[in-house]
Structures are given as structure tokens and as C-alpha cells.
Design a protein around this motif. Structure first.
Motif, PDB file in Angstrom:
ATOM      1  N   ASP A  45      20.623  42.962 -45.945  1.00  0.00           N
ATOM      2  CA  ASP A  45      20.431  42.212 -47.184  1.00  0.00           C
ATOM      3  C   ASP A  45      21.742  42.274 -47.964  1.00  0.00           C
ATOM      4  O   ASP A  45      21.977  43.185 -48.749  1.00  0.00           O
ATOM      5  CB  ASP A  45      19.282  42.800 -47.999  1.00  0.00           C
ATOM      6  CG  ASP A  45      18.929  41.963 -49.212  1.00  0.00           C
ATOM      7  OD1 ASP A  45      19.684  41.007 -49.526  1.00  0.00           O
ATOM      8  OD2 ASP A  45      17.904  42.251 -49.843  1.00  0.00           O
ATOM      9  N   TRP A  46      22.633  41.304 -47.699  1.00  0.00           N
ATOM     10  CA  TRP A  46      23.956  41.284 -48.317  1.00  0.00           C
ATOM     11  C   TRP A  46      23.896  41.090 -49.822  1.00  0.00           C
ATOM     12  O   TRP A  46      24.857  41.398 -50.528  1.00  0.00           O
ATOM     13  CB  TRP A  46      24.833  40.217 -47.676  1.00  0.00           C
ATOM     14  CG  TRP A  46      25.291  40.610 -46.311  1.00  0.00           C
ATOM     15  CD1 TRP A  46      24.845  40.117 -45.120  1.00  0.00           C
ATOM     16  CD2 TRP A  46      26.259  41.605 -45.984  1.00  0.00           C
ATOM     17  NE1 TRP A  46      25.487  40.741 -44.074  1.00  0.00           N
ATOM     18  CE2 TRP A  46      26.357  41.659 -44.576  1.00  0.00           C
ATOM     19  CE3 TRP A  46      27.054  42.460 -46.745  1.00  0.00           C
ATOM     20  CZ2 TRP A  46      27.210  42.537 -43.923  1.00  0.00           C
ATOM     21  CZ3 TRP A  46      27.916  43.327 -46.085  1.00  0.00           C
ATOM     22  CH2 TRP A  46      27.987  43.356 -44.687  1.00  0.00           C
ATOM     23  N   SER A  47      22.777  40.593 -50.346  1.00  0.00           N
ATOM     24  CA  SER A  47      22.674  40.401 -51.795  1.00  0.00           C
ATOM     25  C   SER A  47      22.681  41.740 -52.530  1.00  0.00           C
ATOM     26  O   SER A  47      22.932  41.791 -53.731  1.00  0.00           O
ATOM     27  CB  SER A  47      21.405  39.615 -52.141  1.00  0.00           C
ATOM     28  OG  SER A  47      20.242  40.388 -51.885  1.00  0.00           O
ATOM     29  N   LYS A  48      22.447  42.835 -51.830  1.00  0.00           N
ATOM     30  CA  LYS A  48      22.443  44.171 -52.442  1.00  0.00           C
ATOM     31  C   LYS A  48      23.771  44.901 -52.264  1.00  0.00           C
ATOM     32  O   LYS A  48      23.918  46.036 -52.688  1.00  0.00           O
ATOM     33  CB  LYS A  48      21.311  45.004 -51.853  1.00  0.00           C
ATOM     34  CG  LYS A  48      19.947  44.450 -52.216  1.00  0.00           C
ATOM     35  CD  LYS A  48      18.842  45.301 -51.680  1.00  0.00           C
ATOM     36  CE  LYS A  48      17.514  44.716 -52.115  1.00  0.00           C
ATOM     37  NZ  LYS A  48      16.392  45.473 -51.590  1.00  0.00           N
ATOM     38  N   VAL A  49      24.743  44.242 -51.648  1.00  0.00           N
ATOM     39  CA  VAL A  49      26.058  44.844 -51.441  1.00  0.00           C
ATOM     40  C   VAL A  49      27.033  44.142 -52.376  1.00  0.00           C
ATOM     41  O   VAL A  49      27.263  42.937 -52.257  1.00  0.00           O
ATOM     42  CB  VAL A  49      26.515  44.698 -49.966  1.00  0.00           C
ATOM     43  CG1 VAL A  49      27.886  45.320 -49.773  1.00  0.00           C
ATOM     44  CG2 VAL A  49      25.483  45.305 -49.023  1.00  0.00           C
ATOM     45  N   ASP A  50      27.600  44.903 -53.310  1.00  0.00           N
ATOM     46  CA  ASP A  50      28.501  44.323 -54.311  1.00  0.00           C
ATOM     47  C   ASP A  50      29.652  43.554 -53.670  1.00  0.00           C
ATOM     48  O   ASP A  50      30.284  44.031 -52.724  1.00  0.00           O
ATOM     49  CB  ASP A  50      29.081  45.414 -55.216  1.00  0.00           C
ATOM     50  CG  ASP A  50      28.040  46.015 -56.147  1.00  0.00           C
ATOM     51  OD1 ASP A  50      27.015  45.350 -56.394  1.00  0.00           O
ATOM     52  OD2 ASP A  50      28.252  47.142 -56.623  1.00  0.00           O
ATOM     53  N   GLU A 103      28.221  39.101 -50.971  1.00  0.00           N
ATOM     54  CA  GLU A 103      27.070  38.233 -50.736  1.00  0.00           C
ATOM     55  C   GLU A 103      27.420  36.993 -49.934  1.00  0.00           C
ATOM     56  O   GLU A 103      26.783  36.685 -48.949  1.00  0.00           O
ATOM     57  CB  GLU A 103      26.423  37.855 -52.071  1.00  0.00           C
ATOM     58  CG  GLU A 103      25.073  37.250 -51.868  1.00  0.00           C
ATOM     59  CD  GLU A 103      24.274  37.198 -53.154  1.00  0.00           C
ATOM     60  OE1 GLU A 103      23.200  36.589 -53.117  1.00  0.00           O
ATOM     61  OE2 GLU A 103      24.713  37.724 -54.180  1.00  0.00           O
ATOM     62  N   LYS A 162      18.231  31.416 -51.413  1.00  0.00           N
ATOM     63  CA  LYS A 162      17.650  32.757 -51.419  1.00  0.00           C
ATOM     64  C   LYS A 162      17.026  33.013 -50.056  1.00  0.00           C
ATOM     65  O   LYS A 162      16.424  32.127 -49.464  1.00  0.00           O
ATOM     66  CB  LYS A 162      16.583  32.871 -52.507  1.00  0.00           C
ATOM     67  CG  LYS A 162      15.974  34.253 -52.633  1.00  0.00           C
ATOM     68  CD  LYS A 162      15.000  34.325 -53.787  1.00  0.00           C
ATOM     69  CE  LYS A 162      14.430  35.727 -53.917  1.00  0.00           C
ATOM     70  NZ  LYS A 162      13.496  35.821 -55.038  1.00  0.00           N
ATOM     71  N   PHE A 212      12.639  40.193 -46.987  1.00  0.00           N
ATOM     72  CA  PHE A 212      13.615  40.704 -47.949  1.00  0.00           C
ATOM     73  C   PHE A 212      12.933  40.938 -49.284  1.00  0.00           C
ATOM     74  O   PHE A 212      12.119  40.126 -49.721  1.00  0.00           O
ATOM     75  CB  PHE A 212      14.754  39.694 -48.142  1.00  0.00           C
ATOM     76  CG  PHE A 212      15.719  39.662 -46.987  1.00  0.00           C
ATOM     77  CD1 PHE A 212      17.025  40.062 -47.171  1.00  0.00           C
ATOM     78  CD2 PHE A 212      15.316  39.269 -45.726  1.00  0.00           C
ATOM     79  CE1 PHE A 212      17.922  40.046 -46.108  1.00  0.00           C
ATOM     80  CE2 PHE A 212      16.198  39.256 -44.666  1.00  0.00           C
ATOM     81  CZ  PHE A 212      17.500  39.644 -44.860  1.00  0.00           C
ATOM     82  N   GLY A 213      13.274  42.053 -49.946  1.00  0.00           N
ATOM     83  CA  GLY A 213      12.750  42.326 -51.281  1.00  0.00           C
ATOM     84  C   GLY A 213      11.318  42.818 -51.290  1.00  0.00           C
ATOM     85  O   GLY A 213      10.718  42.972 -52.346  1.00  0.00           O
ATOM     86  N   GLU A 272       9.659  45.611 -53.799  1.00  0.00           N
ATOM     87  CA  GLU A 272      10.378  45.712 -55.060  1.00  0.00           C
ATOM     88  C   GLU A 272       9.438  45.308 -56.186  1.00  0.00           C
ATOM     89  O   GLU A 272       8.615  44.416 -56.046  1.00  0.00           O
ATOM     90  CB  GLU A 272      11.607  44.805 -55.064  1.00  0.00           C
ATOM     91  CG  GLU A 272      12.663  45.263 -54.100  1.00  0.00           C
ATOM     92  CD  GLU A 272      13.883  44.360 -54.110  1.00  0.00           C
ATOM     93  OE1 GLU A 272      13.927  43.408 -54.915  1.00  0.00           O
ATOM     94  OE2 GLU A 272      14.799  44.623 -53.307  1.00  0.00           O
TER      95      GLU A 272
END
Length: 164
Positions: free
Chosen positions: A55-60, A63, A142, A151-152, A155
Motif C-alpha cells: 500500500d504505497w499510499s502509506k509510504v511518505d 505514492e 484510489k 486496502f484499508g 481502519e
């Protein structure tokens, strides 16, 4: 293909990190037999790679942008779509390429850092390939599920409940 090999394929497709001892227990085989089957499946190019879903959206700052491009092409005499597909999948930006039925012939998945980078790929590389007649680009907004992984999930929903 023997049933143990097929069972192994199903298991490692779901979890490529399962250990040899665990895999051997799951298919009721010895560790040596499992190692031999895995080697044969790799040598026969049935197992092509082992990969992780990230999940690249969680890597600063990592993305990026993913686009799906529908491509209409003219098939080549004697080779159909294979020759033009090979020219397209050789671009390093291309992460996946599929022959499709329907309005478009090929579906190309590419990744880039920005939308502009993807636009340059389409205009400077993809559209200049012989036989490419037209393209339609769709940007992924998304990711909900990929390769069977949601993903997600789990949460907490932080939206405020609005009720009349």
C-alpha cells in the motif's frame, strides 16, 4: 500436472512467503518433494516471480500515479497483436499489458511519479508505436482491492455521522 503441484500453486499464489515445512504439511508431502516441485515449476516458467502487495499510499513521498490505458491497434499480418504488444511491454513504465475483448484491443497499466510523466509516456512513446490507432487514459484515484488484498481494511472510519 499432478494435484500436489496445483495445490502448491494455489497456496503460494495466496501467500508467497509460506515456508517449505509449512507448505509440505499443507500438501501432505516431504520437504524435499516440495522443493523439487517448486524448482520444476520455476524451471518450466509456471511460477514467474514472487511478489508483495504494498500500500504505497502509506509510504511518505512514494505514492505515485497509476494509469490504465485502453489502446486500439491494427493487428499485424501473421502475428496478430503479439508484435505490437511486445513493443509496448518492453517500456519500463509498463507494469501490465493485456489483450482484451470489446471496444479496445490492449489494456496497458503504467506507473509514474506524476500525471505529467504518464501524459509524456502516452504522447511520446505509446502513441508513436506503429499500429497504435488511439488511446484512452484512465487515472487510478484510489485502490480498494488488488490481487485479492483489500486496502484499508480494519481502519477506523473517521467521518462524522450526519443524521436528520
Amino acid at each position: 500436472m499432478e494435484s500436489k503441484a496445483i495445490d502448491i500453486l494455489h497456496i503460494i499464489e495466496e501467500n508467497g512467503r509460506v515456508s517449505i515445512p509449512t507448505l509440505a504439511k499443507m500438501v501432505d508431502a516431504s520437504e524435499e518433494e516440495v522443493k523439487g516441485l517448486l524448482k520444476k515449476l520455476e524451471d518450466d516458467h509456471i511460477i514467474l516471480s514472487y511478489s508483495a502487495v504494498i500500500d504505497w499510499s502509506k509510504v511518505d513521498q512514494n505514492e505515485g500515479v497509476t494509469a490504465m490505458i485502453d489502446v486500439k491497434v491494427t493487428p499485424q499480418r501473421g502475428v496478430g497483436f503479439d508484435q505490437v504488444a511486445e513493443r509496448i511491454y518492453r517500456f519500463p513504465e509498463v507494469k501490465a499489458l493485456y489483450l482484451m475483448s470489446g471496444a479496445y484491443d490492449l489494456s496497458v497499466v503504467i506507473e509514474g511519479k506524476t500525471m505529467s510523466e504518464i501524459a509524456r509516456f502516452v504522447s511520446e512513446k505509446l502513441s508513436t508505436v506503429d499500429s497504435v490507432l488511439s488511446t484512452t487514459t484512465h487515472f487510478q484515484l484510489k485502490k480498494y482491492k488488488h490481487d485479492g488484498v483489500v486496502f484499508g481494511e480494519g481502519e477506523e472510519d473517521r467521518r462524522i455521522v450526519v443524521a436528520p
